[in-house]
Design a protein around this motif. Sequence first.
Motif, mmCIF file in Angstrom:
data_model
loop_
_atom_site.group_PDB
_atom_site.id
_atom_site.type_symbol
_atom_site.label_atom_id
_atom_site.label_comp_id
_atom_site.label_asym_id
_atom_site.label_seq_id
_atom_site.Cartn_x
_atom_site.Cartn_y
_atom_site.Cartn_z
ATOM 1 N N LEU A 1 -5.509 8.901 1.106
ATOM 2 C CA LEU A 1 -5.890 8.276 2.366
ATOM 3 C C LEU A 1 -4.676 7.641 3.041
ATOM 4 N N GLY A 2 -3.828 6.963 2.243
ATOM 5 C CA GLY A 2 -2.614 6.372 2.802
ATOM 6 C C GLY A 2 -1.682 7.423 3.367
ATOM 7 N N GLY A 3 -1.499 8.530 2.646
ATOM 8 C CA GLY A 3 -0.644 9.603 3.152
ATOM 9 C C GLY A 3 -1.183 10.212 4.425
ATOM 10 N N PHE B 1 13.574 8.738 10.489
ATOM 11 C CA PHE B 1 12.951 7.525 9.952
ATOM 12 C C PHE B 1 11.751 7.883 9.066
ATOM 13 N N GLU B 2 10.978 8.898 9.482
ATOM 14 C CA GLU B 2 9.819 9.293 8.680
ATOM 15 C C GLU B 2 10.246 9.888 7.349
ATOM 16 N N ALA B 3 11.293 10.693 7.339
ATOM 17 C CA ALA B 3 11.771 11.278 6.080
ATOM 18 C C ALA B 3 12.233 10.187 5.127
ATOM 19 N N PHE B 4 12.943 9.170 5.664
ATOM 20 C CA PHE B 4 13.385 8.062 4.825
ATOM 21 C C PHE B 4 12.183 7.285 4.280
ATOM 22 N N THR B 5 11.156 7.069 5.123
ATOM 23 C CA THR B 5 9.933 6.389 4.681
ATOM 24 C C THR B 5 9.233 7.188 3.584
ATOM 25 N N LEU C 1 8.272 5.940 -0.237
ATOM 26 C CA LEU C 1 6.892 5.910 -0.724
ATOM 27 C C LEU C 1 6.706 6.814 -1.933
ATOM 28 N N PHE C 2 7.384 7.970 -1.954
ATOM 29 C CA PHE C 2 7.278 8.836 -3.130
ATOM 30 C C PHE C 2 7.895 8.169 -4.347
#
Length: 307
Positions: free
Chosen positions: A60-62, A124-128, A132-133
């Motif tokens: 759900l978070g992903g 920025f999304e790739a770094f996030t 998270l992974f």
Amino acid sequence: MGKKIKDPGLGNSSSAHAKRMMNSDGSFNLEHLNKPRRFSEAYHYLVHISWIHFFVLTFLGGFLINAVFAVIYLVIGIEQIIPTTGDILNDFLNAFFFSTQTFTTLGYGFMAPHGIASGIVSSFEAFTGLLLFAFITGLLYGRFSKPKASVRFSKHLVLRAFNNQNAIMFRLVNNRRSTMIYPKISVTLALSKVSSNGDYVNEFYALDLERDTINYLPTTWTIVHEIDKESPLFEFSKEDLINQHGELIIMISYYDESFNQEVHQMHSYFLNEICLDHTFVKAYYYNDDGKMVLDHKLFDSIEPLKS
């Protein structure tokens, strides 16, 4: 009257409609009110919730994170990634698929950022996604490596004749194939009574057991408390006993060879759960080859006591 002890940490106050102090899974039946939430407790929460809840929250978070970035790509212009289809739903799906590729760092196919704004957001999304992974990997390791006992307690608490008197019994077994080394158990009785001024109070007693420790446990272990003159339950008849507002709070500790350390587990029974004049069905036997067999389907089985 038995070995009365001080409050073990559960509180002396009680109520006429008080429920059990401990749930069957060993957690305390406690509701926190006005407790401040701290981000530092997130790791503890995510490590201890069930696997189903963990994976539901993870997926759900992903999904929500990728949906948020998909909206951002729509706002800055989907044309910076792929030509627009003219349909908002299709454009959102394309933005969502692009966001998923970026978030998981799988690499770009026919969709790629072609503008400065989309390049900044995708970076920025790739770094996030990497952060998270790494966080989820740490959670998975913490969940698998967390020392945890796996003891199964019988569904039934029985009261039967034993050694020319009555005794309360329950039994337990290890859910794992490993052997429990030096298991030791303690049972505390919590009785809710009415005091002289009309208030409900809890009284606690440490119950004497036939055996409170053994060397190892490959099969089942029946825990026995004999209701003799030293027992706090001696004053009650069988029928009165199951009508008492009382709870047996159990803690077992043992050395687990899988984790190379001591682990603990708790459980509880209400006195009104007692099955009168029943006995446990033997759950282990020897097969034709002379090998001992433990039948887990028989573990919770009880039968009326033969007269």
